[in-house]
Write a protein that holds these residues in place. Sequence first.
Motif, PDB file in Angstrom:
ATOM      1  N   ARG A 230       5.509  -9.029 -14.922  1.00  0.00           N
ATOM      2  CA  ARG A 230       6.701  -8.212 -14.668  1.00  0.00           C
ATOM      3  C   ARG A 230       6.319  -6.853 -14.100  1.00  0.00           C
ATOM      4  O   ARG A 230       6.898  -6.397 -13.118  1.00  0.00           O
ATOM      5  CB  ARG A 230       7.480  -8.048 -15.973  1.00  0.00           C
ATOM      6  N   GLY A 231       5.353  -6.202 -14.738  1.00  0.00           N
ATOM      7  CA  GLY A 231       4.935  -4.892 -14.259  1.00  0.00           C
ATOM      8  C   GLY A 231       4.325  -4.947 -12.872  1.00  0.00           C
ATOM      9  O   GLY A 231       4.539  -4.039 -12.052  1.00  0.00           O
ATOM     10  N   PHE A 232       3.573  -6.018 -12.599  1.00  0.00           N
ATOM     11  CA  PHE A 232       2.959  -6.167 -11.279  1.00  0.00           C
ATOM     12  C   PHE A 232       4.031  -6.339 -10.212  1.00  0.00           C
ATOM     13  O   PHE A 232       3.948  -5.744  -9.127  1.00  0.00           O
ATOM     14  CB  PHE A 232       2.018  -7.367 -11.287  1.00  0.00           C
ATOM     15  N   ALA A 233       5.054  -7.139 -10.512  1.00  0.00           N
ATOM     16  CA  ALA A 233       6.124  -7.351  -9.536  1.00  0.00           C
ATOM     17  C   ALA A 233       6.876  -6.052  -9.245  1.00  0.00           C
ATOM     18  O   ALA A 233       7.206  -5.752  -8.094  1.00  0.00           O
ATOM     19  CB  ALA A 233       7.089  -8.427 -10.049  1.00  0.00           C
ATOM     20  N   GLU A 234       7.140  -5.266 -10.295  1.00  0.00           N
ATOM     21  CA  GLU A 234       7.869  -4.012 -10.091  1.00  0.00           C
ATOM     22  C   GLU A 234       7.030  -3.017  -9.292  1.00  0.00           C
ATOM     23  O   GLU A 234       7.526  -2.360  -8.372  1.00  0.00           O
ATOM     24  CB  GLU A 234       8.256  -3.412 -11.443  1.00  0.00           C
ATOM     25  N   ALA A 235       5.741  -2.889  -9.652  1.00  0.00           N
ATOM     26  CA  ALA A 235       4.882  -1.923  -8.968  1.00  0.00           C
ATOM     27  C   ALA A 235       4.630  -2.323  -7.521  1.00  0.00           C
ATOM     28  O   ALA A 235       4.638  -1.476  -6.618  1.00  0.00           O
ATOM     29  CB  ALA A 235       3.559  -1.781  -9.721  1.00  0.00           C
ATOM     30  N   THR A 236       4.401  -3.602  -7.281  1.00  0.00           N
ATOM     31  CA  THR A 236       4.158  -4.039  -5.909  1.00  0.00           C
ATOM     32  C   THR A 236       5.411  -3.922  -5.055  1.00  0.00           C
ATOM     33  O   THR A 236       5.327  -3.688  -3.848  1.00  0.00           O
ATOM     34  CB  THR A 236       3.648  -5.488  -5.884  1.00  0.00           C
ATOM     35  N   GLY A 237       6.579  -4.102  -5.685  1.00  0.00           N
ATOM     36  CA  GLY A 237       7.814  -3.914  -4.930  1.00  0.00           C
ATOM     37  C   GLY A 237       7.932  -2.498  -4.386  1.00  0.00           C
ATOM     38  O   GLY A 237       8.343  -2.289  -3.235  1.00  0.00           O
ATOM     39  N   ARG A 238       7.544  -1.540  -5.215  1.00  0.00           N
ATOM     40  CA  ARG A 238       7.571  -0.140  -4.753  1.00  0.00           C
ATOM     41  C   ARG A 238       6.531   0.094  -3.661  1.00  0.00           C
ATOM     42  O   ARG A 238       6.780   0.833  -2.700  1.00  0.00           O
ATOM     43  CB  ARG A 238       7.335   0.801  -5.938  1.00  0.00           C
ATOM     44  N   MET A 239       5.343  -0.535  -3.790  1.00  0.00           N
ATOM     45  CA  MET A 239       4.319  -0.363  -2.768  1.00  0.00           C
ATOM     46  C   MET A 239       4.757  -0.988  -1.450  1.00  0.00           C
ATOM     47  O   MET A 239       4.551  -0.401  -0.382  1.00  0.00           O
ATOM     48  CB  MET A 239       2.990  -0.981  -3.222  1.00  0.00           C
ATOM     49  N   ILE A 240       5.347  -2.170  -1.509  1.00  0.00           N
ATOM     50  CA  ILE A 240       5.807  -2.823  -0.284  1.00  0.00           C
ATOM     51  C   ILE A 240       6.834  -1.949   0.433  1.00  0.00           C
ATOM     52  O   ILE A 240       6.789  -1.778   1.658  1.00  0.00           O
ATOM     53  CB  ILE A 240       6.402  -4.210  -0.612  1.00  0.00           C
ATOM     54  N   GLU A 241       7.750  -1.390  -0.334  1.00  0.00           N
ATOM     55  CA  GLU A 241       8.779  -0.525   0.266  1.00  0.00           C
ATOM     56  C   GLU A 241       8.150   0.713   0.901  1.00  0.00           C
ATOM     57  O   GLU A 241       8.527   1.120   2.002  1.00  0.00           O
ATOM     58  CB  GLU A 241       9.796  -0.124  -0.803  1.00  0.00           C
ATOM     59  N   ARG A 242       7.185   1.307   0.189  1.00  0.00           N
ATOM     60  CA  ARG A 242       6.529   2.515   0.715  1.00  0.00           C
ATOM     61  C   ARG A 242       5.728   2.219   1.976  1.00  0.00           C
ATOM     62  O   ARG A 242       5.803   2.948   2.966  1.00  0.00           O
ATOM     63  CB  ARG A 242       5.621   3.108  -0.358  1.00  0.00           C
ATOM     64  N   GLU A 243       4.952   1.136   1.955  1.00  0.00           N
ATOM     65  CA  GLU A 243       4.133   0.797   3.115  1.00  0.00           C
ATOM     66  C   GLU A 243       4.978   0.334   4.285  1.00  0.00           C
ATOM     67  O   GLU A 243       4.610   0.528   5.439  1.00  0.00           O
ATOM     68  CB  GLU A 243       3.111  -0.289   2.737  1.00  0.00           C
ATOM     69  N   ALA A 244       6.132  -0.280   4.000  1.00  0.00           N
ATOM     70  CA  ALA A 244       7.013  -0.718   5.080  1.00  0.00           C
ATOM     71  C   ALA A 244       7.569   0.477   5.845  1.00  0.00           C
ATOM     72  O   ALA A 244       7.713   0.435   7.070  1.00  0.00           O
ATOM     73  CB  ALA A 244       8.149  -1.562   4.515  1.00  0.00           C
ATOM     74  N   LYS A 245       7.884   1.555   5.116  1.00  0.00           N
ATOM     75  CA  LYS A 245       8.384   2.755   5.793  1.00  0.00           C
ATOM     76  C   LYS A 245       7.329   3.341   6.723  1.00  0.00           C
ATOM     77  O   LYS A 245       7.649   3.888   7.773  1.00  0.00           O
ATOM     78  CB  LYS A 245       8.808   3.783   4.758  1.00  0.00           C
ATOM     79  N   ALA A 246       6.054   3.241   6.311  1.00  0.00           N
ATOM     80  CA  ALA A 246       4.964   3.751   7.143  1.00  0.00           C
ATOM     81  C   ALA A 246       4.470   2.710   8.143  1.00  0.00           C
ATOM     82  O   ALA A 246       3.551   3.000   8.917  1.00  0.00           O
ATOM     83  CB  ALA A 246       3.808   4.209   6.258  1.00  0.00           C
ATOM     84  N   ARG A 247       5.052   1.489   8.086  1.00  0.00           N
ATOM     85  CA  ARG A 247       4.684   0.398   8.998  1.00  0.00           C
ATOM     86  C   ARG A 247       3.201   0.058   8.890  1.00  0.00           C
ATOM     87  O   ARG A 247       2.508  -0.144   9.886  1.00  0.00           O
ATOM     88  CB  ARG A 247       5.067   0.739  10.444  1.00  0.00           C
ATOM     89  N   ARG A 248       2.727  -0.008   7.645  1.00  0.00           N
ATOM     90  CA  ARG A 248       1.331  -0.375   7.392  1.00  0.00           C
ATOM     91  C   ARG A 248       1.267  -1.761   6.769  1.00  0.00           C
ATOM     92  O   ARG A 248       2.157  -2.138   6.000  1.00  0.00           O
ATOM     93  CB  ARG A 248       0.666   0.652   6.468  1.00  0.00           C
ATOM     94  N   PRO A 249       0.201  -2.531   7.032  1.00  0.00           N
ATOM     95  CA  PRO A 249       0.087  -3.883   6.473  1.00  0.00           C
ATOM     96  C   PRO A 249      -0.280  -3.850   4.995  1.00  0.00           C
ATOM     97  O   PRO A 249      -0.790  -2.857   4.489  1.00  0.00           O
ATOM     98  CB  PRO A 249      -1.038  -4.507   7.310  1.00  0.00           C
ATOM     99  N   ILE A 250      -0.017  -4.949   4.325  1.00  0.00           N
ATOM    100  CA  ILE A 250      -0.392  -5.095   2.922  1.00  0.00           C
ATOM    101  C   ILE A 250      -1.070  -6.446   2.730  1.00  0.00           C
ATOM    102  O   ILE A 250      -0.862  -7.372   3.513  1.00  0.00           O
ATOM    103  CB  ILE A 250       0.825  -4.988   1.993  1.00  0.00           C
ATOM    104  N   THR A 251      -1.883  -6.542   1.687  1.00  0.00           N
ATOM    105  CA  THR A 251      -2.642  -7.762   1.420  1.00  0.00           C
ATOM    106  C   THR A 251      -2.587  -8.062  -0.074  1.00  0.00           C
ATOM    107  O   THR A 251      -2.628  -7.148  -0.900  1.00  0.00           O
ATOM    108  CB  THR A 251      -4.113  -7.601   1.845  1.00  0.00           C
ATOM    109  N   VAL A 252      -2.484  -9.340  -0.396  1.00  0.00           N
ATOM    110  CA  VAL A 252      -2.444  -9.786  -1.794  1.00  0.00           C
ATOM    111  C   VAL A 252      -3.624 -10.705  -2.067  1.00  0.00           C
ATOM    112  O   VAL A 252      -4.006 -11.516  -1.219  1.00  0.00           O
ATOM    113  CB  VAL A 252      -1.114 -10.509  -2.094  1.00  0.00           C
ATOM    114  N   MET A 253      -4.214 -10.542  -3.254  1.00  0.00           N
ATOM    115  CA  MET A 253      -5.280 -11.437  -3.717  1.00  0.00           C
ATOM    116  C   MET A 253      -4.820 -12.129  -4.995  1.00  0.00           C
ATOM    117  O   MET A 253      -4.132 -11.532  -5.818  1.00  0.00           O
ATOM    118  CB  MET A 253      -6.552 -10.656  -4.053  1.00  0.00           C
TER     119      MET A 253
END
Length: 416
Positions: A230-253
């Motif tokens: 649950r915590g990972f999903a919430e935190a990554t959701g915020r990161m995805i939103e932040r990186e999307a605004k900056a138009r930067r790629p993201i990677t998941v392992m």
Amino acid sequence: MLLDTSTLYLVAILVAAMLGGMLLYFGRHENIPALNWWGSAYLLGAISIGLSALAAPWLGEMLALGFNAFGFVACGMVWTAARVFHGRSPIWGGILLGAMAWIAAIFTVPAEMTPLRTTVGAGIVALYAVLTAYELGLERRKSVQRRWPTVLVPLLHGFALMLPILLGDLLHGDDATFGNSIWVTAFAVELVLYAVGTVFLIFVLVSERAVAAHKVAASCDPLTGLLNRRGFAEATGRMIEREAKARRPITVMIFDIDHFKSINDRFGHPAGDEVLKLFASVITHSLRITDLTGRIGGEEFAAMLPCNLDEAMQAAERVRENFADCGIEVDEAPVATTVSIGVAGGPAGTELDVLLAAADTALYQAKRGGRNRVQSAEEEPLSLAQGRKDAVAGLVPKPAVRVARAGVTMKMEVAQ
């Protein structure tokens, strides 16, 4: 018509004593040391006011002035309570310094210079109020908008003490004017309001701290200390939103500890728990502080990195190598610590579920290919919206998988 000053001070004593007892009760009941400090300070302050303001006719002037020192110690304890509440240690010299300065002023300042003594006393209390506001203002986990009342109230208390003195200096008021003016009554009223208001803010701070602790407990894995699913999903959701605004790629392992069931079967669940904690430590030290990590299943972990696929592959290989080099033993029997890792990258705004699905496919290929290796989905996964559009048009390509181990890279098509 002015209110009777003695009655006001009696009310202040009773209110301070009642609040002090309440703070001590909750401090011991909830095991919060800062509340014990605050409660003791209120009780000591009530004693000081009672002895110096109400019992002065029976004690004599010098002895009554001496009992004011307890009040300055109480001010130092309020400052210390703010330090303890935010995890800092008490400064005993600072607690006693105000009382020592007051006693020195009693013996060095002549009796006819009462306004100077009053100025010294008010200055000491105002200084402790500023220090208390400073300690409360150091709390960085709350926004300034929510933290400002805890800083403003002590500052207003110090200002209320110094204002009549400053005005008296400006207006050249004499001793009698100050001692019998409305300022004495106003200070008694302000003392009651400050005591009640401060306790209200204290309980607001304690309540927010408790809520924050529950949120952390709800979003963290108790064994490893990493984020749970649950915590990972919430935190990554915020990161995805932040990186999307900056138009930067993201990677998941996605990490899966190899043969973990056999470790539990051979050495027991306590040993398995130690392996899980060891791997959590390896992830934490192998990745950057800006990367998000979490435990999303039994022996399955995940991480999100704000970087491109090539950088993530290097980081994943670093995790694999560091974990393989741990070389732990249980009852003198070596335990193989290897992990298979699937990596998937995507453009700005790619949804977490899409990335996890692609990384999970790559992880499955790593397991089939012999474990203890890193694999990545070569084709970037599409966002959900784009995926639906391409599926309708029949344009969804088969994802390729790249296998990286020991410096060897090969490509294969994943059957659908």
